[in-house]
Design an enzyme around this catalytic site. Structure first.
Site, mmCIF file in Angstrom:
data_model
loop_
_atom_site.group_PDB
_atom_site.id
_atom_site.type_symbol
_atom_site.label_atom_id
_atom_site.label_comp_id
_atom_site.label_asym_id
_atom_site.label_seq_id
_atom_site.Cartn_x
_atom_site.Cartn_y
_atom_site.Cartn_z
ATOM 1 N N LYS A 17 0.827 -1.220 0.000
ATOM 2 C CA LYS A 17 0.000 0.000 0.000
ATOM 3 C C LYS A 17 0.856 1.264 0.000
ATOM 4 O O LYS A 17 0.618 2.187 -0.764
ATOM 5 C CB LYS A 17 -0.910 0.061 1.244
ATOM 6 C CG LYS A 17 -1.992 -0.988 1.291
ATOM 7 C CD LYS A 17 -2.988 -0.679 2.389
ATOM 8 C CE LYS A 17 -2.390 -0.613 3.782
ATOM 9 N NZ LYS A 17 -1.983 -1.895 4.341
ATOM 10 N N ARG A 93 -9.865 1.487 9.249
ATOM 11 C CA ARG A 93 -9.338 0.177 9.616
ATOM 12 C C ARG A 93 -10.381 -0.625 10.377
ATOM 13 O O ARG A 93 -10.131 -1.790 10.692
ATOM 14 C CB ARG A 93 -8.152 0.393 10.531
ATOM 15 C CG ARG A 93 -6.836 -0.176 10.061
ATOM 16 C CD ARG A 93 -5.848 0.166 11.135
ATOM 17 N NE ARG A 93 -4.560 -0.393 10.956
ATOM 18 C CZ ARG A 93 -3.590 0.152 10.252
ATOM 19 N NH1 ARG A 93 -3.799 1.258 9.590
ATOM 20 N NH2 ARG A 93 -2.414 -0.409 10.206
ATOM 21 N N ARG A 130 11.447 -5.495 5.213
ATOM 22 C CA ARG A 130 11.070 -4.102 4.934
ATOM 23 C C ARG A 130 11.880 -3.106 5.764
ATOM 24 O O ARG A 130 12.081 -3.289 6.952
ATOM 25 C CB ARG A 130 9.584 -3.918 5.230
ATOM 26 C CG ARG A 130 9.128 -2.475 5.079
ATOM 27 C CD ARG A 130 7.648 -2.356 4.994
ATOM 28 N NE ARG A 130 7.013 -2.394 6.304
ATOM 29 C CZ ARG A 130 5.707 -2.211 6.486
ATOM 30 N NH1 ARG A 130 4.913 -2.034 5.442
ATOM 31 N NH2 ARG A 130 5.190 -2.249 7.685
ATOM 32 N N ARG A 162 11.157 -0.567 11.110
ATOM 33 C CA ARG A 162 10.119 0.021 11.961
ATOM 34 C C ARG A 162 10.024 -0.711 13.295
ATOM 35 O O ARG A 162 10.209 -1.923 13.342
ATOM 36 C CB ARG A 162 8.768 -0.063 11.238
ATOM 37 C CG ARG A 162 8.448 1.186 10.475
ATOM 38 C CD ARG A 162 7.250 1.054 9.605
ATOM 39 N NE ARG A 162 6.083 0.479 10.268
ATOM 40 C CZ ARG A 162 4.893 0.391 9.686
ATOM 41 N NH1 ARG A 162 4.731 0.826 8.450
ATOM 42 N NH2 ARG A 162 3.873 -0.145 10.316
ATOM 43 N N ARG A 173 -0.490 -7.514 14.236
ATOM 44 C CA ARG A 173 -1.102 -6.615 13.253
ATOM 45 C C ARG A 173 -1.860 -7.410 12.180
ATOM 46 O O ARG A 173 -2.936 -7.012 11.739
ATOM 47 C CB ARG A 173 -0.027 -5.721 12.625
ATOM 48 C CG ARG A 173 0.336 -4.565 13.548
ATOM 49 C CD ARG A 173 1.746 -4.063 13.341
ATOM 50 N NE ARG A 173 2.003 -3.625 11.999
ATOM 51 C CZ ARG A 173 3.148 -3.864 11.341
ATOM 52 N NH1 ARG A 173 4.108 -4.545 11.914
ATOM 53 N NH2 ARG A 173 3.296 -3.414 10.129
HETATM 54 P P1 ADP Z 1 0.619 -1.272 9.140
HETATM 55 O O1 ADP Z 1 -0.559 -1.221 8.205
HETATM 56 O O2 ADP Z 1 1.847 -1.796 8.498
HETATM 57 O O3 ADP Z 1 0.319 -1.959 10.445
HETATM 58 P P2 ADP Z 1 0.512 1.649 9.451
HETATM 59 O O4 ADP Z 1 1.711 2.433 9.112
HETATM 60 O O5 ADP Z 1 -0.703 1.822 8.597
HETATM 61 O O6 ADP Z 1 1.021 0.167 9.542
HETATM 62 O O7 ADP Z 1 0.083 1.940 10.970
HETATM 63 C C1 ADP Z 1 1.005 1.784 12.024
HETATM 64 C C2 ADP Z 1 0.255 1.733 13.351
HETATM 65 O O8 ADP Z 1 -0.436 2.980 13.549
HETATM 66 C C3 ADP Z 1 -0.820 0.680 13.460
HETATM 67 O O9 ADP Z 1 -0.307 -0.584 13.820
HETATM 68 C C4 ADP Z 1 -1.702 1.284 14.551
HETATM 69 O O10 ADP Z 1 -1.103 1.157 15.821
HETATM 70 C C5 ADP Z 1 -1.686 2.757 14.201
HETATM 71 N N1 ADP Z 1 -2.779 3.117 13.269
HETATM 72 C C6 ADP Z 1 -2.639 3.626 12.011
HETATM 73 N N2 ADP Z 1 -3.833 3.835 11.430
HETATM 74 C C7 ADP Z 1 -4.758 3.455 12.341
HETATM 75 C C8 ADP Z 1 -6.179 3.392 12.324
HETATM 76 N N3 ADP Z 1 -6.889 3.787 11.251
HETATM 77 N N4 ADP Z 1 -6.799 2.935 13.435
HETATM 78 C C9 ADP Z 1 -6.131 2.531 14.518
HETATM 79 N N5 ADP Z 1 -4.782 2.540 14.600
HETATM 80 C C10 ADP Z 1 -4.097 2.992 13.518
#
Ligand code: ADP
Length: 221
Positions: A17, A93, A130, A162, A173
């Site tokens: 993504k 999400r 990654r 990360r 996750r």
């Molecule tokens: P990934 O999809 O690889 O887990 P992201 O970079 O999208 O990582 O998000 C990193 C973290 O930020 C998530 O694991 C969560 O803790 C938080 N986060 C991001 N977007 C949301 C969301 N829409 N709702 C809840 N937590 C979120």
């Protein structure tokens, strides 16, 4: 109706993504809004928001719907989004967040949702290799050769592993994705906004598939 590209990209962690959103953002000249990048930036700045979410993010959990909805509501008010639209990455999400998006984006309605489909075993191997630019979010793949310090080709920022790309946090996750985010697929399917795209292939192949879907949905205008 206002013009611009207004889409959400769904897909498991490691589905590509982030990489595709950066390209789409340049291609359609539209802001890429990654809630993960926004939260990580808040942690780096040590803001009140950053302090409240740091532990949750590091452990791979989800921050509260209430908090993230407020972050996105504020972001969508900005001039660039109002004029050009948005590519949302990492939001919504949960179904609660998706329902909130329909309300907060009433004047900038979503044109479509792209679900980037990549099997779980493939994303697991992608995630362990990654590396991400701390500043601009560009993704890299570690090849086994340690480049230290590793600087981003795009912005010169530090390229790092990360905090939540550890085996435990990755598994949490991915489990949360199945339980919380996968229901969004039926939520958007029921309202005829869902477009599934095969995320397996070269970056160029996947990009072409996504742009074809967006253009067909009228988001390329
Ligand atoms: P990934 O999809 O690889 O887990 P992201 O970079 O999208 O990582 O998000 C990193 C973290 O930020 C998530 O694991 C969560 O803790 C938080 N986060 C991001 N977007 C949301 C969301 N829409 N709702 C809840 N937590 C979120």
């Amino acid at each position: 109706m206002s013009s611009g590209t207004r889409i959400v990209l769904l897909g498991r962690q490691g589905a590509g993504k982030g990489t595709q959103c950066l390209r789409l953002s340049r291609h359609y000249v539209v802001p890429h809004i990654s809630t993960g990048d926004m939260l990580r930036a808040a942690v780096r700045e040590d803001s009140a928001l950053g302090r409240s979410v740091e532990k949750i993010i590091g452990g791979g959990g989800l921050v509260s719907d209430e908090l993230i909805i407020e972050v996105v509501r504020e972001r969508l008010k900005k001039a660039d989004t109002q004029q050009r639209g948005y590519i949302l990455d990492g939001f919504p999400r949960t179904v609660v967040q998706a329902e909130a998006l329909d309300l907060i984006a009433q004047d900038l309605p979503l044109l479509g949702v792209v679900d980037l489909v990549v099997p779980r075993d493939l994303v697991l191997s992608r995630l362990s290799a990654r590396r991400v630019c701390r500043d601009c979010g560009a993704n890299y793949t570690a090849t086994g050769v340690v480049r230290s310090p590793w600087s981003c080709d795009t912005c010169g920022g530090d390229v790092v592993l990360r905090d939540d790309d550890t085996p435990d946090a990755i598994n949490l996750r991915l489990d949360l994705y199945e339980s919380q985010t996968a229901p969004l697929i039926s939520f958007y399917g029921q309202t005829q906004r869902l477009h599934e795209v095969d995320g397996v292939g070269s970056q160029d192949e996947v990009f072409d598939r996504i742009t074809e879907v967006i253009d067909r949905a009228g988001g390329g205008s």
